[in-house]
Design a protein around this motif. Structure first.
Motif, PDB file in Angstrom:
ATOM      1  N   ILE A 109      42.390  39.336  28.581  1.00 15.08           N
ATOM      2  CA  ILE A 109      41.799  39.415  29.912  1.00 15.08           C
ATOM      3  C   ILE A 109      42.944  39.440  30.920  1.00 15.08           C
ATOM      4  O   ILE A 109      43.797  38.552  30.913  1.00 15.08           O
ATOM      5  CB  ILE A 109      40.875  38.225  30.185  1.00 15.08           C
ATOM      6  N   PRO A 219      35.187  39.448  33.253  1.00 16.94           N
ATOM      7  CA  PRO A 219      36.576  39.665  32.829  1.00 16.94           C
ATOM      8  C   PRO A 219      36.885  41.144  32.601  1.00 16.94           C
ATOM      9  O   PRO A 219      36.069  41.893  32.061  1.00 16.94           O
ATOM     10  CB  PRO A 219      36.657  38.883  31.509  1.00 16.94           C
ATOM     11  N   SER A 221      39.466  43.407  30.597  1.00 15.31           N
ATOM     12  CA  SER A 221      40.374  43.257  29.460  1.00 15.31           C
ATOM     13  C   SER A 221      41.157  44.533  29.198  1.00 15.31           C
ATOM     14  O   SER A 221      40.689  45.644  29.481  1.00 15.31           O
ATOM     15  CB  SER A 221      39.586  42.882  28.197  1.00 15.31           C
ATOM     16  N   ILE A 290      43.610  36.276  37.996  1.00 14.84           N
ATOM     17  CA  ILE A 290      43.133  35.200  37.124  1.00 14.84           C
ATOM     18  C   ILE A 290      43.379  33.859  37.801  1.00 14.84           C
ATOM     19  O   ILE A 290      44.421  33.627  38.406  1.00 14.84           O
ATOM     20  CB  ILE A 290      43.867  35.254  35.772  1.00 14.84           C
ATOM     21  N   ILE A 295      39.215  30.469  34.011  1.00 18.74           N
ATOM     22  CA  ILE A 295      39.442  30.087  32.613  1.00 18.74           C
ATOM     23  C   ILE A 295      38.558  28.906  32.244  1.00 18.74           C
ATOM     24  O   ILE A 295      37.956  28.872  31.154  1.00 18.74           O
ATOM     25  CB  ILE A 295      40.932  29.754  32.387  1.00 18.74           C
ATOM     26  N   TRP A 321      43.675  34.993  27.812  1.00 16.42           N
ATOM     27  CA  TRP A 321      44.038  35.461  29.147  1.00 16.42           C
ATOM     28  C   TRP A 321      45.535  35.744  29.248  1.00 16.42           C
ATOM     29  O   TRP A 321      46.345  35.034  28.674  1.00 16.42           O
ATOM     30  CB  TRP A 321      43.654  34.414  30.194  1.00 16.42           C
ATOM     31  N   GLN A 323      48.257  36.620  32.441  1.00 18.36           N
ATOM     32  CA  GLN A 323      48.385  36.715  33.895  1.00 18.36           C
ATOM     33  C   GLN A 323      49.498  37.667  34.341  1.00 18.36           C
ATOM     34  O   GLN A 323      49.987  37.588  35.459  1.00 18.36           O
ATOM     35  CB  GLN A 323      48.598  35.322  34.480  1.00 18.36           C
TER      36      GLN A 323
END
Length: 335
Positions: A109, A219, A221, A290, A295, A321, A323
């Motif tokens: 993500i 999300p 991805s 994010i 999360i 995830w 970032q």
């Protein structure tokens, strides 16, 4: 540039092309080289492609796009983990199950599309004797398995002092669940989107809403190979910038977008327009970096599914995830 695009739209395109980020510039400076290709996955009627096209943001791309349409976020991530697509949007739930599958670490993500939480409800048939969620005890409740509908159903039951085992849960598709409700074969339906709209048009009423339960996070991805390739990563940032601009165009041209939306989702224009207006009023759609809260929201879903046995082991969703694009996305959000 095609004649049908106005001067205002042309200015919008120029703004996107010149003001997004240094990563975007990296794509354009390679003009003498072969363009990279982004393989974009979509759900339903291909809303990403349509959004960029009608906003006039699909012109003069410094990269190629190959679009494909899937019937659900879980299928998008299956294709992504197999290396067939580069990017796609899902709800918070598919990445949880994807992380437990083979090659589950092949996708990450990288951003969030934050939107409204309307039309995510438990509804009951017209003249139902069920008046509160507590009345669902012992009742047949249809829901869409492995989706936000199952998650908010669990949460609403908990708020009413009930557990998952207190209801006769019936896992059905959105279409089959709607048919079961309208045919009085179930006592309630936990679902979302057009199935809720249609149920209400046929006399169903809202028993409980997930408006304050869900985060509104969808999300975004990407395959890890995209994140490791400077040119593809830059192309992805540019695509996200255009997608964000298309949401702005939709807000500014909501009646036109309602007509496009209605045509593709097979619903009356008036219904589509009201749905879009209500959604924008609650929470305008935008792409954001994010956050720790995002999360944590997904972690709560994973923990909830563990509590009802839908998954059989603890999942640390933070591993899903990445970032890497956060700085670029913060720049976009400030433009």
């Amino acid at each position: 540039m095609r004649k049908l695009y106005s001067f205002v739209v042309l200015l919008t395109i120029l703004t996107v092309l010149t003001a997004c980020s240094s990563a975007e510039s990296a794509v354009k400076t390679a003009s003498g080289e072969e363009k990279v290709t982004l393989r974009i996955a979509q759900t339903g009627w291909g809303s990403h492609e349509e959004a960029l096209k009608h906003a006039g943001l699909d012109q003069d791309l410094p990269y190629n796009i190959e679009y494909s349409v899937f019937q659900g976020g879980n299928l998008i991530l299956e294709a992504m983990n197999a290396g067939h697509v580069d990017f796609g949007s899902t709800s918070e739930i598919p990445p949880i199950f994807s992380s437990l599958s083979a090659n589950g670490d092949a996708s990450k993500i990288i951003a969030i599309s934050n939107s409204n939480t309307l039309l995510q409800e438990i509804v009951v048939p017209k003249d139902s004797s069920i008046k509160t969620p507590a009345d669902l005890k012992g009742k047949k409740v249809a829901y869409v398995q492995n989706t936000t509908a199952q998650y908010f159903l669990v949460k609403i039951l908990e708020e009413a002092g009930l557990t998952w085992d207190d209801i006769d849960a019936q896992a059905l598709t959105t279409a089959d669940g709607l048919t079961a409700l309208l045919g009085n074969n179930v006592d309630a339906l936990a679902s979302y989107g057009n199935s809720i709209i249609t149920a209400k048009e046929r006399g169903a009423t809202t028993l409980a809403s997930a408006e304050t339960i869900l985060s509104g996070n969808f999300p975004l991805s990407a395959h890890t190979s995209v994140l490791e390739d400077d040119k593809k990563r830059a192309a992805l940032v540019d695509f996200l910038a255009r997608l964000n601009k298309s949401y702005e165009w939709q807000r500014e041209n909501i009646k036109q977008w309602a007509g496009i939306y209605a045509e593709n989702t097979k619903q009356p224009v008036e219904t589509a327009l009201q749905t879009l207006k209500d959604g924008e009023k609650q929470r305008p759609t935008k792409i954001i970096p994010i956050t720790d809260e995002a999360i944590a929201s997904q972690q709560d879903i994973a923990d909830t599914f563990l509590s009802i046995g839908l998954i059989d082991k603890q999942v640390d969703v933070s591993k899903n995830w990445d970032q890497i694009l956060n700085e670029d996305l913060r720049k976009l959000s400030n433009e």
